[in-house]
Design an enzyme around this catalytic site. Structure first.
Site, PDB file in Angstrom:
ATOM      1  N   ARG A  98      -6.416  51.685 -38.744  1.00 16.05           N
ATOM      2  CA  ARG A  98      -5.379  51.639 -39.784  1.00 16.05           C
ATOM      3  C   ARG A  98      -5.937  52.309 -41.031  1.00 16.05           C
ATOM      4  O   ARG A  98      -7.133  52.600 -41.132  1.00 16.05           O
ATOM      5  CB  ARG A  98      -5.024  50.185 -40.116  1.00 16.05           C
ATOM      6  CG  ARG A  98      -6.249  49.368 -40.498  1.00 16.05           C
ATOM      7  CD  ARG A  98      -5.942  48.110 -41.260  1.00 16.05           C
ATOM      8  NE  ARG A  98      -7.104  47.274 -41.454  1.00 16.05           N
ATOM      9  CZ  ARG A  98      -8.033  47.437 -42.395  1.00 16.05           C
ATOM     10  NH1 ARG A  98      -7.952  48.472 -43.212  1.00 16.05           N
ATOM     11  NH2 ARG A  98      -9.051  46.602 -42.503  1.00 16.05           N
TER      12      ARG A  98
ATOM     13  N   SER B 204      -9.568  40.327 -40.916  1.00 15.14           N
ATOM     14  CA  SER B 204      -9.462  41.411 -41.877  1.00 15.14           C
ATOM     15  C   SER B 204      -9.927  40.923 -43.238  1.00 15.14           C
ATOM     16  O   SER B 204      -9.912  39.719 -43.525  1.00 15.14           O
ATOM     17  CB  SER B 204      -8.008  41.884 -41.968  1.00 15.14           C
ATOM     18  OG  SER B 204      -7.866  42.942 -42.880  1.00 15.14           O
TER      19      SER B 204
END
Length: 415
Positions: A281, A154
């Site tokens: 997300r 990420s």
């Protein structure tokens, strides 16, 4: 007592705190499940309940949730725990995405194969699990330059543009040797080598069937891909926007992750959109704050509502456009001065001007990822060019001075 809203860990850049605030505004009682409460200063600042649990153990998280009466929803604002939250929500019979699809989606190699099989344009790629030699052979086959990245991750951590074989060998070797993620959890040593997609970069922000819009992304100096700013809505032609959104919808359907929030990154090449990755997300990088500043749409509140089966927030409107620019660390060294915040805040259209470091803080070597950000400015305007120009002006007003350390001192600085 209010129903509980469970957040499994949190990201460290602000939206976890906002999740808790929005839960409270909906009459819920937020609680953060974490193995390290000290990671989140906002827990004390806002008097948020917390329970210490091994969040790497789904059964432990599930058992802890079962000790709470009347849990309304379970989610996470962290890339690394969204799959755990989805699994726990499913086993408690609460609203949530397909946990298997979320877990698989976080594997970029699986994601690439699935999207390609569905006929969605992705960069040519090879999966490397053995050694740097295989990475070099893959790069030769794909053609330079190539992008080397971890198969899970990420915030652009470990992502590097490589122009030749030596750079590929170094980048692949480092990633294969790194068997933990930024949270210290075990990670399989799997690396992607992929063809570099040339073109402007964008992201499409969605919550369920709702498309919040298309974000224009600004990237730092190669070989890294740190995001230095965002413009919302992106400056694209209507036909280009439609293509980006259409590709995103097809990708979410192919991956089975269309239930909740998704942040889909694409590049607009001469041949059309190329999908870089789908993140199951809410967007990071303060994009939800930028969307809210532009349109009044609260994506965080929408996610809280989605996770608890409550009605989504109403649209309240906004000036039409917003932009963010990040203050980047210039380490290694010690922060000696922070200047210009009040001047920046006084400029036209500035909605926020903030620095997240302080005088005396030690900065390590830049990482080429989101960790290099030490502040930001958010601006608004009636159109994207106005908001973007205001953001550049506000950024120029802010200064973070760093006193350089010696080489020996730099080696001791925290990463």
């Amino acid at each position: 007592m209010s129903d509980w809203f469970v957040l499994v860990e949190s990201n460290t850049t602000g939206s976890g705190q906002v999740f808790c605030a929005r839960a409270r505004a909906r009459g819920l009682r937020p609680v953060v499940l974490t193995c390290s409460p000290g990671r989140y200063p906002y827990l004390d600042e806002d008097a948020i309940d917390r329970l210490v649990v091994d969040t790497g153990d789904i059964e432990a998280v599930l058992a802890t949730c079962r000790t709470l009466s009347r849990v309304a929803g379970v989610t996470s604002s962290s890339e690394y725990f969204i799959a755990t939250a989805a699994e726990v929500a499913a086993r408690l019979g609460l609203p949530g995405p397909d946990p298997v699809a979320v877990r698989l989606c976080r594997d970029k190699a699986w994601q690439r194969r699935t999207l390609a099989k569905a006929g969605i344009a992705v960069p040519g790629f090879r999966v490397i699990t053995t050694d740097a030699v295989d990475g070099v052979l893959a790069a030769r086959e794909l053609g330079f330059p190539v992008v080397v990245k971890p198969a899970t991750g990420s915030g652009s951590l470990g992502v590097r543009l490589c122009a030749d074989e030596d750079e590929v060998a170094r980048a692949v070797g480092l990633l294969l040797a790194n068997t933990t993620d930024e949270r210290g959890a075990p990670r399989e040593p799997v690396v992607l080598v992929e063809r570099f997609a040339r073109g402007r970069e964008f992201s499409v922000e969605t919550v369920g069937d709702t498309v919040a819009g298309v974000t224009g992304k600004h990237l730092g100096v190669p070989p890294y891909f740190v995001e230095t700013g965002h413009d919302f809505p992106a400056r694209v032609r209507d036909s280009e926007r439609d293509d980006l959104v259409d590709t995103t919808r097809k990708a979410l359907e192919a991956l089975g992750v269309g239930w909740g929030a998704a942040h889909t990154e694409l590049r607009l090449t001469p041949a059309g959109p190329v999908l870089i990755e789908v993140n199951p997300r809410l967007a990071g990088g303060m994009i939800p704050a930028v969307v809210a500043a532009a349109t009044g749409l609260d994506l965080v509140d929408a996610c809280v509502a989605h996770a608890c089966g409550q009605p989504p927030p109403p649209a309240v409107g906004g000036p039409g456009a917003a932009a963010i620019r990040f203050v980047l660390a210039r380490g290694p060294g010690v922060v000696s001065a922070v200047t210009g915040l009040s001047e920046a805040a006084a400029l036209p259209g500035v909605a926020a001007a903030k620095v997240t470091t302080a005088v005396g803080a030690r900065l390590g070597e830049p990482t080429g990822s989101f960790q290099d950000r030490v502040g930001h400015v958010i601006t608004t305007g009636s159109a994207t060019p106005t908001a973007a120009a205001r953001a550049e002006a506000a950024l120029a007003a802010v200064g973070v001075a760093v006193s350089r350390t010696t080489h020996a001192d730099a080696l001791r600085l925290p990463r």
